[in-house]
Design an enzyme around this catalytic site. Structure first.
Site, PDB file in Angstrom:
ATOM      1  N   GLU A  71       0.875  -1.178   0.000  1.00  0.00           N
ATOM      2  CA  GLU A  71       0.000   0.000   0.000  1.00  0.00           C
ATOM      3  C   GLU A  71       0.911   1.226   0.000  1.00  0.00           C
ATOM      4  O   GLU A  71       1.808   1.328   0.838  1.00  0.00           O
ATOM      5  CB  GLU A  71      -0.887   0.000   1.252  1.00  0.00           C
ATOM      6  CG  GLU A  71      -1.824   1.198   1.242  1.00  0.00           C
ATOM      7  CD  GLU A  71      -2.795   1.248   2.415  1.00  0.00           C
ATOM      8  OE1 GLU A  71      -2.753   0.359   3.283  1.00  0.00           O
ATOM      9  OE2 GLU A  71      -3.592   2.208   2.443  1.00  0.00           O
ATOM     10  N   ARG A 130       4.941 -12.980   9.667  1.00  0.00           N
ATOM     11  CA  ARG A 130       5.640 -11.741   9.341  1.00  0.00           C
ATOM     12  C   ARG A 130       6.975 -11.695  10.078  1.00  0.00           C
ATOM     13  O   ARG A 130       7.187 -12.385  11.073  1.00  0.00           O
ATOM     14  CB  ARG A 130       4.797 -10.522   9.673  1.00  0.00           C
ATOM     15  CG  ARG A 130       4.446 -10.352  11.142  1.00  0.00           C
ATOM     16  CD  ARG A 130       3.810  -8.981  11.423  1.00  0.00           C
ATOM     17  NE  ARG A 130       2.784  -8.613  10.451  1.00  0.00           N
ATOM     18  CZ  ARG A 130       2.779  -7.473   9.748  1.00  0.00           C
ATOM     19  NH1 ARG A 130       3.724  -6.584   9.894  1.00  0.00           N
ATOM     20  NH2 ARG A 130       1.816  -7.203   8.924  1.00  0.00           N
ATOM     21  N   LYS A 139       3.955   0.644   9.841  1.00  0.00           N
ATOM     22  CA  LYS A 139       4.126   1.846   9.017  1.00  0.00           C
ATOM     23  C   LYS A 139       3.522   3.070   9.687  1.00  0.00           C
ATOM     24  O   LYS A 139       4.038   4.173   9.556  1.00  0.00           O
ATOM     25  CB  LYS A 139       3.465   1.638   7.650  1.00  0.00           C
ATOM     26  CG  LYS A 139       4.403   0.991   6.642  1.00  0.00           C
ATOM     27  CD  LYS A 139       3.867   1.134   5.229  1.00  0.00           C
ATOM     28  CE  LYS A 139       2.915   0.004   4.936  1.00  0.00           C
ATOM     29  NZ  LYS A 139       2.470  -0.012   3.524  1.00  0.00           N
TER      30      LYS A 139
HETATM   31  P1  ATP Z   1       2.082  -2.277   8.263  1.00  0.00           P
HETATM   32  O1  ATP Z   1       1.359  -3.369   9.004  1.00  0.00           O
HETATM   33  O2  ATP Z   1       3.469  -2.020   8.723  1.00  0.00           O
HETATM   34  O3  ATP Z   1       1.293  -1.032   8.081  1.00  0.00           O
HETATM   35  P2  ATP Z   1       1.273  -3.542   5.844  1.00  0.00           P
HETATM   36  O4  ATP Z   1       1.357  -4.989   6.005  1.00  0.00           O
HETATM   37  O5  ATP Z   1      -0.070  -2.941   5.944  1.00  0.00           O
HETATM   38  O6  ATP Z   1       2.315  -2.866   6.807  1.00  0.00           O
HETATM   39  P3  ATP Z   1       1.531  -3.411   3.033  1.00  0.00           P
HETATM   40  O7  ATP Z   1       2.044  -2.315   2.207  1.00  0.00           O
HETATM   41  O8  ATP Z   1       0.086  -3.742   2.934  1.00  0.00           O
HETATM   42  O9  ATP Z   1       1.935  -3.071   4.509  1.00  0.00           O
HETATM   43  O10 ATP Z   1       2.391  -4.720   2.826  1.00  0.00           O
HETATM   44  C1  ATP Z   1       2.742  -5.225   1.574  1.00  0.00           C
HETATM   45  C2  ATP Z   1       3.109  -6.668   1.690  1.00  0.00           C
HETATM   46  O11 ATP Z   1       4.202  -6.831   2.582  1.00  0.00           O
HETATM   47  C3  ATP Z   1       1.983  -7.495   2.243  1.00  0.00           C
HETATM   48  O12 ATP Z   1       1.875  -8.679   1.483  1.00  0.00           O
HETATM   49  C4  ATP Z   1       2.389  -7.792   3.650  1.00  0.00           C
HETATM   50  O13 ATP Z   1       1.871  -9.011   4.073  1.00  0.00           O
HETATM   51  C5  ATP Z   1       3.907  -7.799   3.550  1.00  0.00           C
HETATM   52  N1  ATP Z   1       4.503  -7.430   4.837  1.00  0.00           N
HETATM   53  C6  ATP Z   1       4.269  -6.323   5.554  1.00  0.00           C
HETATM   54  N2  ATP Z   1       4.948  -6.338   6.715  1.00  0.00           N
HETATM   55  C7  ATP Z   1       5.651  -7.503   6.730  1.00  0.00           C
HETATM   56  C8  ATP Z   1       6.544  -8.122   7.656  1.00  0.00           C
HETATM   57  N3  ATP Z   1       6.859  -7.541   8.817  1.00  0.00           N
HETATM   58  N4  ATP Z   1       7.070  -9.323   7.333  1.00  0.00           N
HETATM   59  C9  ATP Z   1       6.768  -9.913   6.161  1.00  0.00           C
HETATM   60  N5  ATP Z   1       5.936  -9.389   5.251  1.00  0.00           N
HETATM   61  C10 ATP Z   1       5.367  -8.205   5.516  1.00  0.00           C
HETATM   62 MG    MG Z   2      -1.557  -4.001   4.359  1.00  0.00          MG
END
Ligand code: ATP
Ligand code: MG
Length: 560
Positions: free
Chosen positions: A34, A261, A271
């Site tokens: 995102e 994760r 984020k």
């Molecule tokens: P946050 O929870 O930090 O706001 P998010 O998961 O909402 O992050 P996205 O931009 O939606 O952020 O994530 C993009 C991809 O990265 C998704 O497939 C998510 O599952 C993966 N991802 C995000 N954080 C992690 C992590 N700590 N470890 C592994 N994969 C991750």
């Molecule tokens: Mg997300």
């Protein structure tokens, strides 16, 4: 490369099984960020997993921006994300995809669901919807709008789209099961009204699809075979599948698979919180070298290879776990040890004068660039009468085990001569040691030492008249506790490590570093790995400490 020796991780095993069953299958994964912030090391794990898996099995990987919430997203994040993925060394092909590319198609699919009696417009308030959803151990309540005629739903949904309703006044919901033990199946919201311009579609749209509705359908439209996401989406999977069940045109269908994760000690990965650190000025920006962002790690001196190695080392698990930050640091040391030249930099200078060394003499000392790699050659380092050594390498009243310099003691200057400290010159007012007067032993030159002298310590040094001024920024972990997200009754901002950045403004580095450019990396002998910061200028070099030399993980690895 993904580990192929030993057992495959469980996702790779699924892929291998799928390929065995369907010979013609082309593996197609996607990385779906995102654009509401910069990517972090957790994302790197997902990027490496998705891209390496497809690469290994001859498939491809899409980069798809999940840009379904204009209130939080921005084009600047799109650019930053692309830059980071590219820097890690991955290629998503000719075009990057956007969920917003599919807004029209998703809208048409939603109409299809409404027409089939599978979705309805709910005019209950947000609060009402939340209340009626209930709690997991009891069934929820059905909305009074749930059974309105299809025609009315179509009309209202069209009006929502045209902007005839206020934000929050109505939503489109899937009609599934208000009694389901899975809360995500209790008539989930598919569309909400958001009155904010979108960075790509401008003001064309007043309604925006929810993640669950957009994601699986986008996967299906792109022909994704394996949709890999983090564990928190496991409970969303029945919904992911339910939507696809309603749309039989999407065959073959993507399959969602969840993995744990990445969590790292001393690190926050949300984020939202990272954005707060940036906006609150707790760090200098998304690329502050203390941030766990890819751009922060890059500025800190991490290499793409070290991040990839780390991601593959931690592996793919089905259960949440916490990884030691030391393992990430070990990965970068391992890489930098091989690729960086070892140079001399004095972070906290103390001047020494070699009283018996000729005034205008300069000798060129040959220093090997990297003993781990002969191809890196050697360089000449000027040696002269006045030198700088590290202030901490001298003690006026040293204990026995201190093998560095003290009054009357001898040490070797790396690739130079053995010297002896004869006199300590102090500032009359402060009493601080100002400089040391030493003598050198002319027959002790490194490589042709006939002096017969034995010394235990070797110090790094730079020639005073040749040295280049530098600022050195010593970085340490951003948080002082191991699990900043786990300290429930503390604000994470109160857990910041006050010593996460120490600036040494008056360092001296050898002239070899004079023309260094941002991102050039070095090992400063005895001090750690450093890289040139983007703030660096020809008359004032700026170095960031990537990591110290001490590696607790390397020792553990050897013991085994
Ligand atoms: P946050 O929870 O930090 O706001 P998010 O998961 O909402 O992050 P996205 O931009 O939606 O952020 O994530 C993009 C991809 O990265 C998704 O497939 C998510 O599952 C993966 N991802 C995000 N954080 C992690 C992590 N700590 N470890 C592994 N994969 C991750
Ligand atoms: Mg997300």
């Amino acid at each position: 490369m993904i580990e192929t020796t030993g057992s495959l991780n469980f996702i790779e095993q699924i892929v291998v099984d799928d390929l065995a069953r369907e010979k013609a299958l082309e593996i197609h994964t996607r990385f779906p960020p995102e654009p509401n912030g910069f990517l972090h090391i957790g994302h790197a794990k997902s990027i490496v997993l998705n891209f390496e898996l497809a690469k290994k099995y001859g498939g491809k990987t899409n980069l798809r921006f999940d840009d379904t919430n204009p209130a939080k997203e921005d084009e600047k994040y799109v650019e930053a994300i692309k830059e980071d993925v590219k820097w890690l060394g991955y290629d998503w092909g000719k075009v990057a995809f956007f969920a917003s590319d599919y807004f029209e198609e998703l809208y048409q699919l939603a109409i299809q669901l409404v027409k089939a009696g599978k979705a309805y417009v709910d005019q209950s308030s947000t609060e009402e919807i939340r209340r009626m959803r209930g709690i997991p151990i009891e069934p929820g309540e059905e909305s009074p709008y749930r059974d309105r005629p299809i025609k009315e739903n179509l009309d209202l949904f069209r009006k929502m789209k045209q902007g005839e309703f206020e934000e929050g006044s109505c939503v489109l919901r899937a009609k599934i099961d208000m009694a389901s033990p899975n809360m995500h199946l209790r008539d989930p919201i598919m569309y909400r009204i958001i009155d904010a311009p979108h960075h790509r579609t401008g003001t064309d749209w007043k309604i925006y699809p929810m993640y669950d509705w957009a994601h699986g359908q986008s996967d299906a439209m792109e022909g994704i075979t394996h949709s890999l996401c983090t564990l928190e989406f496991e409970v969303h999977r029945p919904l992911y599948d339910w939507y696809l069940d309603q749309l039989p045109e999407f065959t073959p269908r993507p399959r969602q698979i969840e993995f744990a994760r990445l969590n790292l000690t001393y690190t926050l990965m949300s984020k939202r919180k990272l954005l707060e650190l940036v906006e609150g000025g707790y760090v200098s920006g998304w690329d502050d070298p203390r941030m766990p962002t890819i751009s922060g790690l890059r500025r800190r001196g991490y290499t793409p290879a070290s991040i990839k190695n780390f991601a593959q080392r931690v592996g793919i698990a089905k259960r949440e776990n916490m990884i030691d930050l030391g393992l990430l640091e070990h990965s970068v040391r391992e890489d930098l040890n091989k690729i960086t030249p070892r140079v001399m930099a004095v972070l906290n200078p103390l001047k020494i004068v070699l009283t018996n060394y000729p005034e205008n003499q300069v000798e060129e000392m040959e220093v090997i660039n990297n003993p781990e790699d002969d191809t890196q050659g050697s360089r000449k380092v000027p040696f002269s009468r006045e030198l700088f050594i590290e202030r901490e390498d001298f003690m006026e009243d040293p204990p026995k085990k201190f093998f560095r310099l003290g009054p009357g003691r001898m040490v070797r200057l790396k690739s130079g001569y053995i010297i002896q400290c004869d006199e300590v010159v102090k500032d009359a007012q402060t009493g601080e040691t100002q400089e040391l007067h030493c003598t050198y032993f002319p027959d002790s030159r490194s490589g042709s030492d006939t002096s017969g002298l034995k010394v235990r310590g070797t110090l790094h040094w730079v020639s005073a008249q040749h040295a280049v001024d530098a600022e050195v920024r010593l970085y340490d972990r951003l948080f002082k506790v191991e699990d900043p997200a786990g300290e429930k009754d503390m604000d994470y901002r109160d857990l910041l490590n006050p010593e996460s950045l120490i600036v040494l403004p008056a360092a001296k580095v050898e002239p070899y570093l004079q023309h260094s450019k941002p991102e050039d990396r070095y090992q400063f002998m005895r001090k750690g790995y450093f890289c040139v910061d983007k703030d660096s200028a020809p008359d004032k070099l700026v170095f960031n400490r990537t990591v110290t030399l001490k590696d607790s993980w390397a020792k553990l690895a050897k013991k085994k």
